[in-house]
Design a protein around this motif. Sequence first.
Motif, PDB file in Angstrom:
ATOM      1  N   LEU A 138       0.843  -1.203   0.000  1.00 44.74           N
ATOM      2  CA  LEU A 138       0.000   0.000   0.000  1.00 44.74           C
ATOM      3  C   LEU A 138       0.880   1.256   0.000  1.00 44.74           C
ATOM      4  CD1 LEU A 138      -2.920   0.978   0.040  1.00 44.74           C
ATOM      5  CD2 LEU A 138      -2.819   0.972   2.533  1.00 44.74           C
ATOM      6  N   ASP A 139       1.357   1.634  -1.175  1.00 44.79           N
ATOM      7  CA  ASP A 139       2.250   2.789  -1.254  1.00 44.79           C
ATOM      8  C   ASP A 139       1.494   4.112  -1.155  1.00 44.79           C
ATOM      9  OD1 ASP A 139       1.025   2.375  -3.678  1.00 44.79           O
ATOM     10  OD2 ASP A 139       2.743   2.983  -4.884  1.00 44.79           O
ATOM     11  N   ASP A 140       0.213   4.130  -1.512  1.00 43.83           N
ATOM     12  CA  ASP A 140      -0.577   5.358  -1.458  1.00 43.83           C
ATOM     13  C   ASP A 140      -1.949   5.041  -0.861  1.00 43.83           C
ATOM     14  OD1 ASP A 140      -1.892   7.739  -1.732  1.00 43.83           O
ATOM     15  OD2 ASP A 140      -1.776   7.824  -3.923  1.00 43.83           O
ATOM     16  N   PRO A 141      -2.121   5.243   0.452  1.00 41.70           N
ATOM     17  CA  PRO A 141      -3.399   4.904   1.087  1.00 41.70           C
ATOM     18  C   PRO A 141      -4.554   5.794   0.658  1.00 41.70           C
ATOM     19  CG  PRO A 141      -1.958   6.039   2.635  1.00 41.70           C
ATOM     20  CD  PRO A 141      -1.132   5.757   1.412  1.00 41.70           C
ATOM     21  N   PHE A 142      -4.267   6.912  -0.002  1.00 41.54           N
ATOM     22  CA  PHE A 142      -5.325   7.818  -0.473  1.00 41.54           C
ATOM     23  C   PHE A 142      -5.869   7.416  -1.837  1.00 41.54           C
ATOM     24  CE2 PHE A 142      -2.798  10.314   2.508  1.00 41.54           C
ATOM     25  CZ  PHE A 142      -3.781  10.864   3.314  1.00 41.54           C
ATOM     26  N   ARG A 143      -5.160   6.541  -2.546  1.00 40.93           N
ATOM     27  CA  ARG A 143      -5.586   6.138  -3.878  1.00 40.93           C
ATOM     28  C   ARG A 143      -6.851   5.296  -3.780  1.00 40.93           C
ATOM     29  NH1 ARG A 143      -1.448   2.760  -5.610  1.00 40.93           N
ATOM     30  NH2 ARG A 143      -0.218   4.612  -6.103  1.00 40.93           N
ATOM     31  N   LEU A 144      -7.821   5.573  -4.643  1.00 39.84           N
ATOM     32  CA  LEU A 144      -9.060   4.804  -4.659  1.00 39.84           C
ATOM     33  C   LEU A 144      -8.802   3.396  -5.193  1.00 39.84           C
ATOM     34  CD1 LEU A 144     -11.536   7.487  -6.035  1.00 39.84           C
ATOM     35  CD2 LEU A 144     -11.608   6.443  -3.762  1.00 39.84           C
ATOM     36  N   VAL A 166      -5.140   1.511  13.976  1.00 41.35           N
ATOM     37  CA  VAL A 166      -6.573   1.260  13.791  1.00 41.35           C
ATOM     38  C   VAL A 166      -6.867   1.145  12.303  1.00 41.35           C
ATOM     39  CG1 VAL A 166      -8.902   2.210  14.141  1.00 41.35           C
ATOM     40  CG2 VAL A 166      -7.121   2.559  15.885  1.00 41.35           C
ATOM     41  N   GLU A 167      -7.761   0.231  11.944  1.00 39.64           N
ATOM     42  CA  GLU A 167      -8.322   0.220  10.604  1.00 39.64           C
ATOM     43  C   GLU A 167      -9.794   0.585  10.692  1.00 39.64           C
ATOM     44  OE1 GLU A 167      -5.580  -2.738   7.899  1.00 39.64           O
ATOM     45  OE2 GLU A 167      -7.432  -3.539   8.729  1.00 39.64           O
ATOM     46  N   VAL A 168     -10.209   1.484   9.804  1.00 38.26           N
ATOM     47  CA  VAL A 168     -11.595   1.941   9.741  1.00 38.26           C
ATOM     48  C   VAL A 168     -12.138   1.623   8.355  1.00 38.26           C
ATOM     49  CG1 VAL A 168     -13.162   3.904   9.965  1.00 38.26           C
ATOM     50  CG2 VAL A 168     -11.105   3.773  11.400  1.00 38.26           C
ATOM     51  N   HIS A 169     -13.349   1.121   8.300  1.00 40.12           N
ATOM     52  CA  HIS A 169     -13.943   0.798   6.999  1.00 40.12           C
ATOM     53  C   HIS A 169     -14.605   2.048   6.430  1.00 40.12           C
ATOM     54  CE1 HIS A 169     -16.637  -0.988   3.982  1.00 40.12           C
ATOM     55  NE2 HIS A 169     -15.679  -1.891   3.879  1.00 40.12           N
ATOM     56  N   THR A 170     -14.127   2.467   5.272  1.00 39.89           N
ATOM     57  CA  THR A 170     -14.662   3.650   4.603  1.00 39.89           C
ATOM     58  C   THR A 170     -15.426   3.226   3.355  1.00 39.89           C
ATOM     59  OG1 THR A 170     -12.787   4.058   3.127  1.00 39.89           O
ATOM     60  CG2 THR A 170     -12.613   4.885   5.391  1.00 39.89           C
ATOM     61  N   HIS A 221     -12.805   3.756   0.238  1.00 46.06           N
ATOM     62  CA  HIS A 221     -11.515   3.083   0.170  1.00 46.06           C
ATOM     63  C   HIS A 221     -11.515   1.694   0.818  1.00 46.06           C
ATOM     64  CE1 HIS A 221     -10.458   7.289  -0.550  1.00 46.06           C
ATOM     65  NE2 HIS A 221      -9.278   6.911  -1.004  1.00 46.06           N
ATOM     66  N   GLY A 222     -12.614   1.290   1.420  1.00 44.98           N
ATOM     67  CA  GLY A 222     -12.597   0.044   2.165  1.00 44.98           C
ATOM     68  C   GLY A 222     -11.848   0.216   3.470  1.00 44.98           C
ATOM     69  N   TRP A 223     -11.216  -0.855   3.956  1.00 44.90           N
ATOM     70  CA  TRP A 223     -10.437  -0.754   5.193  1.00 44.90           C
ATOM     71  C   TRP A 223      -9.161   0.049   4.944  1.00 44.90           C
ATOM     72  CZ3 TRP A 223     -12.552  -1.840   9.640  1.00 44.90           C
ATOM     73  CH2 TRP A 223     -13.539  -2.831   9.742  1.00 44.90           C
ATOM     74  N   ARG A 224      -8.949   1.071   5.770  1.00 44.55           N
ATOM     75  CA  ARG A 224      -7.725   1.861   5.729  1.00 44.55           C
ATOM     76  C   ARG A 224      -7.183   1.999   7.144  1.00 44.55           C
ATOM     77  NH1 ARG A 224      -7.097   0.783   1.259  1.00 44.55           N
ATOM     78  NH2 ARG A 224      -6.902   2.120  -0.585  1.00 44.55           N
ATOM     79  N   GLY A 225      -5.843   1.987   7.250  1.00 43.34           N
ATOM     80  CA  GLY A 225      -5.194   2.057   8.541  1.00 43.34           C
ATOM     81  C   GLY A 225      -4.884   3.490   8.948  1.00 43.34           C
ATOM     82  N   LEU A 246      -1.652   7.870   7.970  1.00 42.68           N
ATOM     83  CA  LEU A 246      -2.322   6.704   7.430  1.00 42.68           C
ATOM     84  C   LEU A 246      -1.293   5.595   7.238  1.00 42.68           C
ATOM     85  CD1 LEU A 246      -4.574   8.848   6.793  1.00 42.68           C
ATOM     86  CD2 LEU A 246      -5.116   7.412   4.799  1.00 42.68           C
ATOM     87  N   ALA A 247      -1.693   4.371   7.533  1.00 38.76           N
ATOM     88  CA  ALA A 247      -0.792   3.235   7.364  1.00 38.76           C
ATOM     89  C   ALA A 247      -0.483   3.040   5.884  1.00 38.76           C
ATOM     90  CB  ALA A 247      -1.422   1.977   7.941  1.00 38.76           C
TER      91      ALA A 247
END
Length: 303
Positions: free
Chosen positions: A84-90, A241-245, A248-252, A260-261
């Motif tokens: 996961l190099d870019d956690p903001f990427r859709l 923490v991971e939150v389901h959005t 993006h689905g689960w993101r850390g 962001l993880a």
Amino acid sequence: MRVSITHTTHLAYSAYVVEGVMDVRLGPRSDADQRWETYELRATPSAAIRRYDDGFGNAAHLVTISRAHDSVELVSRGVVETLLDDPFRLPVSPPPPLRHSELADYLTPSASVPSVPELDALAEPFRPESPDEVLEAVQGLMGLVYREFQYEQHVTTVATTVPEVLKGRTGVCQDFAHVLIGLCRAIQLPARYVSGYIVPRQPAHGQEQTLGSMRQSQSLDVDAGRGQEPSRGAGASHAWVEVHTPTHGWRGFDPTNNLLASTHHVKMGIGRDYNDVPPTRGTFRGMAEEHLTVEVDAHPLVD
């Protein structure tokens, strides 16, 4: 990024004990964000090791030592590729909705994260008005924890609950993860606890735990983690923490470092809170005091 991880657990007893049993959650966990290439778990003295998957999909191991012993060394070693190099990427396709069982696990109170009115009041200003605002809302909650709570060792234990952390406003990564989970659940955002490691820029000192008082200490880099790489919590097990959005689905989200993880975070396991995924726990037969020390080496590999 390819990462080499060695997690060494050493148990020392004040007298010989027998029938030691340990439940171990030190990986490997592969998912969309990471892929383990190699993994091994070894125990000294020799032990029977049985792998199984728990109710959250974590790889777990049951380690049984039947002979008399006054120490145990458990070494978990492997290589994992973080993706996961870019956690903001859709994601390529929209994330599927959570199952009813997942909503029950990650929206309802848990042992270390009970329902607290103070969490409701703190979280309400961040409640998203649309699904597209969830990621930004959680970032705001993460920043709140980072700003309002002080990172301090030896003031909490693995048994400390969210109400106690709210009272003292101090703690370590586990405490901050629990607070952020409680804030998210307070505004109906499914949130789960992640146990794992961070990959630091610099080698870090190890972690020491003492089971008798349930104390945990972790290394601390004074440079706060607002860049692309985390700086607090290296050299030890870490928690976020991971939150389901909806987008993006689960993101850390790492409230200890306000990040962001990404590829610098390696997951060992997930659960409702720490109680579901301690790295090790167990019991033995005999009359002895037990002392636990842990060392973690996580560093990137150069191809």
